[in-house]
Design a protein around this motif. Structure first.
Motif, PDB file in Angstrom:
ATOM      1  N   THR A  28       0.751  -1.321  -0.128  1.00  0.00           N
ATOM      2  CA  THR A  28      -0.081   0.056  -0.120  1.00  0.00           C
ATOM      3  C   THR A  28       0.992   1.217   0.052  1.00  0.00           C
ATOM      4  O   THR A  28       0.325   2.122  -0.341  1.00  0.00           O
ATOM      5  CB  THR A  28      -0.843   0.052   1.085  1.00  0.00           C
ATOM      6  OG1 THR A  28      -0.083  -0.236   2.463  1.00  0.00           O
ATOM      7  CG2 THR A  28      -2.102  -0.983   0.994  1.00  0.00           C
ATOM      8  N   GLY A  29       2.296   1.103   0.556  1.00  0.00           N
ATOM      9  CA  GLY A  29       3.032   2.257   0.460  1.00  0.00           C
ATOM     10  C   GLY A  29       3.089   2.890  -0.994  1.00  0.00           C
ATOM     11  O   GLY A  29       3.353   4.114  -1.287  1.00  0.00           O
ATOM     12  N   TYR A  30       2.985   2.279  -2.177  1.00  0.00           N
ATOM     13  CA  TYR A  30       3.094   2.674  -3.401  1.00  0.00           C
ATOM     14  C   TYR A  30       1.976   3.693  -3.710  1.00  0.00           C
ATOM     15  O   TYR A  30       2.224   4.605  -4.363  1.00  0.00           O
ATOM     16  CB  TYR A  30       3.280   1.642  -4.443  1.00  0.00           C
ATOM     17  CG  TYR A  30       4.210   0.641  -4.384  1.00  0.00           C
ATOM     18  CD1 TYR A  30       5.591   1.008  -4.905  1.00  0.00           C
ATOM     19  CD2 TYR A  30       4.343  -0.480  -3.618  1.00  0.00           C
ATOM     20  CE1 TYR A  30       6.754   0.406  -4.788  1.00  0.00           C
ATOM     21  CE2 TYR A  30       5.724  -1.022  -3.561  1.00  0.00           C
ATOM     22  CZ  TYR A  30       6.810  -0.750  -4.063  1.00  0.00           C
ATOM     23  OH  TYR A  30       7.710  -1.661  -3.878  1.00  0.00           O
ATOM     24  N   PHE A  31       0.742   3.324  -3.272  1.00  0.00           N
ATOM     25  CA  PHE A  31      -0.468   4.234  -3.463  1.00  0.00           C
ATOM     26  C   PHE A  31      -0.169   5.452  -2.627  1.00  0.00           C
ATOM     27  O   PHE A  31      -0.509   6.441  -3.292  1.00  0.00           O
ATOM     28  CB  PHE A  31      -1.558   3.260  -2.868  1.00  0.00           C
ATOM     29  CG  PHE A  31      -3.005   4.371  -2.660  1.00  0.00           C
ATOM     30  CD1 PHE A  31      -3.426   4.718  -4.017  1.00  0.00           C
ATOM     31  CD2 PHE A  31      -3.344   4.631  -1.691  1.00  0.00           C
ATOM     32  CE1 PHE A  31      -4.656   5.386  -3.953  1.00  0.00           C
ATOM     33  CE2 PHE A  31      -4.287   5.582  -1.366  1.00  0.00           C
ATOM     34  CZ  PHE A  31      -4.998   6.093  -2.411  1.00  0.00           C
ATOM     35  N   LEU A  32       0.248   5.211  -1.216  1.00  0.00           N
ATOM     36  CA  LEU A  32       0.150   6.303  -0.502  1.00  0.00           C
ATOM     37  C   LEU A  32       1.409   7.331  -0.939  1.00  0.00           C
ATOM     38  O   LEU A  32       1.324   8.687  -1.268  1.00  0.00           O
ATOM     39  CB  LEU A  32       0.712   5.912   1.026  1.00  0.00           C
ATOM     40  CG  LEU A  32       0.583   7.020   1.947  1.00  0.00           C
ATOM     41  CD1 LEU A  32      -0.848   7.631   2.058  1.00  0.00           C
ATOM     42  CD2 LEU A  32       0.847   6.487   3.335  1.00  0.00           C
ATOM     43  N   GLY A  33       2.423   6.867  -1.641  1.00  0.00           N
ATOM     44  CA  GLY A  33       3.661   7.477  -2.159  1.00  0.00           C
ATOM     45  C   GLY A  33       2.995   8.293  -3.368  1.00  0.00           C
ATOM     46  O   GLY A  33       3.504   9.476  -3.607  1.00  0.00           O
ATOM     47  N   ARG A  34       2.405   7.495  -4.229  1.00  0.00           N
ATOM     48  CA  ARG A  34       1.824   8.352  -5.507  1.00  0.00           C
ATOM     49  C   ARG A  34       0.950   9.538  -4.902  1.00  0.00           C
ATOM     50  O   ARG A  34       0.996  10.563  -5.622  1.00  0.00           O
ATOM     51  CB  ARG A  34       1.044   7.235  -6.381  1.00  0.00           C
ATOM     52  CG  ARG A  34       0.662   7.518  -7.757  1.00  0.00           C
ATOM     53  CD  ARG A  34      -0.188   8.656  -7.750  1.00  0.00           C
ATOM     54  NE  ARG A  34      -1.626   8.122  -7.583  1.00  0.00           N
ATOM     55  CZ  ARG A  34      -2.503   7.980  -8.101  1.00  0.00           C
ATOM     56  NH1 ARG A  34      -2.347   7.883  -9.497  1.00  0.00           N
ATOM     57  NH2 ARG A  34      -3.744   7.229  -7.827  1.00  0.00           N
ATOM     58  N   GLU A  35       0.047   9.356  -4.137  1.00  0.00           N
ATOM     59  CA  GLU A  35      -0.777  10.276  -3.487  1.00  0.00           C
ATOM     60  C   GLU A  35       0.230  11.583  -3.060  1.00  0.00           C
ATOM     61  O   GLU A  35      -0.350  12.754  -3.234  1.00  0.00           O
ATOM     62  CB  GLU A  35      -1.758   9.966  -2.468  1.00  0.00           C
ATOM     63  CG  GLU A  35      -2.746   8.924  -3.034  1.00  0.00           C
ATOM     64  CD  GLU A  35      -3.693   9.482  -4.154  1.00  0.00           C
ATOM     65  OE1 GLU A  35      -4.216  10.575  -3.805  1.00  0.00           O
ATOM     66  OE2 GLU A  35      -3.511   8.853  -5.054  1.00  0.00           O
ATOM     67  N   LEU A  36       1.153  11.168  -2.316  1.00  0.00           N
ATOM     68  CA  LEU A  36       2.056  12.229  -1.958  1.00  0.00           C
ATOM     69  C   LEU A  36       2.595  13.145  -2.997  1.00  0.00           C
ATOM     70  O   LEU A  36       2.569  14.444  -2.889  1.00  0.00           O
ATOM     71  CB  LEU A  36       3.138  11.694  -1.050  1.00  0.00           C
ATOM     72  CG  LEU A  36       4.460  12.701  -0.884  1.00  0.00           C
ATOM     73  CD1 LEU A  36       4.222  13.718  -0.130  1.00  0.00           C
ATOM     74  CD2 LEU A  36       5.736  11.752  -0.368  1.00  0.00           C
TER      75      LEU A  36
END
Length: 277
Positions: free
Chosen positions: A234-242
């Protein structure tokens, strides 16, 4: 395949010896993989034996992955030169490793390189052309980031900071989508993964922020063998949102060259904003 044909009917120890004989022809690849496990405090030989135990089942998929990669690497590279201004000669290295990663943006023989781990690709089921396009575009995104930062040798060290890691993986994910002209989520467990991430973004932000504040590991946000509430990577999703959040007032190029201190400050500010809203 020459080494494996002789080793496949033999013991685990002999299979490991056969892999060592193969990879020793490429000492830099061997060193990178051993160091990768050592940095995580893990016994690389133990993990190698686990991977090699399953290689026989992976061989047909590894062959498909190799053939597909040869077909698409050049096209994805050309798209990256046009759409995100990639201006590097990139070496693509297709190899059979011990589970360190399907893709790895790094230096190889002193040159920017995209390492493509065929055994990990087979394990994850990413051998199809569309999955490989996402993988390769993601690694090229990392290389563009390193190019703009002029930091090929410092980048992996900076990623040891979980705030920088979220920013780095988010940047590569954003570039992946820009290169391909579509959203690709190889990380998705199933068709509900992206909607779950959107629905639980506040929780994800709170949890990641907590890890930063406690200096706790964030591996379960990124490793495919770990999960957060049953959801992997899920870090890839959260990072993209950043990165999308930063793009509201910054260009992608200016985001790429933020100092490590600025990255940490802006990442924490983003996580706090999402956690409260």
């Amino acid at each position: 395949m020459r080494y494996w044909t002789l080793a496949s009917p033999k013991t685990q120890k002999e299979k490991l010896q056969a892999w060592m004989a193969y990879i020793s022809s490429y000492p830099e690849l061997l060193e990178k993989q051993i160091n990768n496990y050592k940095e995580m405090g893990l016994n690389w030989m133990e993990f190698a034996e686990r991977v090699l135990f399953r290689i026989e089942d992976y061989i047909p998929l590894m062959k498909k992955a190799r053939d597909n990669a040869f077909e698409i690497c050049n096209n994805v590279y050309e798209q990256a030169t046009r759409r995100i201004k990639l201006n590097l000669d990139v070496i693509f290295v297709l190899y059979v490793g011990i589970g360190c990663g399907a893709g790895w943006a790094t230096l190889y023989k002193g040159h920017p390189a995209c390492l493509i781990g065929l055994e990990k690709i087979a394990e994850l089921g990413w051998w199809t052309k569309d999955k490989l396009e996402g993988l390769i575009a993601h690694e090229l995104g990392h290389l563009v980031h390193m190019m703009w930062r002029n930091g090929f040798r410092s980048f992996e060290e900076e990623e040891k900071d979980p705030a920088f890691l979220l920013y780095s993986e988010g940047f590569a994910k954003r570039c992946e989508h820009l290169i391909l002209g579509r959203e690709t989520w190889n990380e998705a467990d199933d068709e509900n993964w992206i909607s779950w991430c959107r629905k639980h973004i506040k929780f994800l932000a709170k949890e990641y922020l907590s890890r930063i504040e406690k200096a706790a590991p964030v591996n379960d946000f990124f490793g495919d063998w770990l999960n957060i509430r049953g959801r992997r990577q899920t870090g890839y999703f959260l990072g993209r949102e950043l990165i999308l959040w930063l793009e509201r007032s910054n260009s992608l190029e200016s985001i790429a060259v933020l100092s490590p201190d600025e990255v940490r400050e802006k990442t924490i500010r983003f996580l706090r904003f999402i956690a409260k809203n």
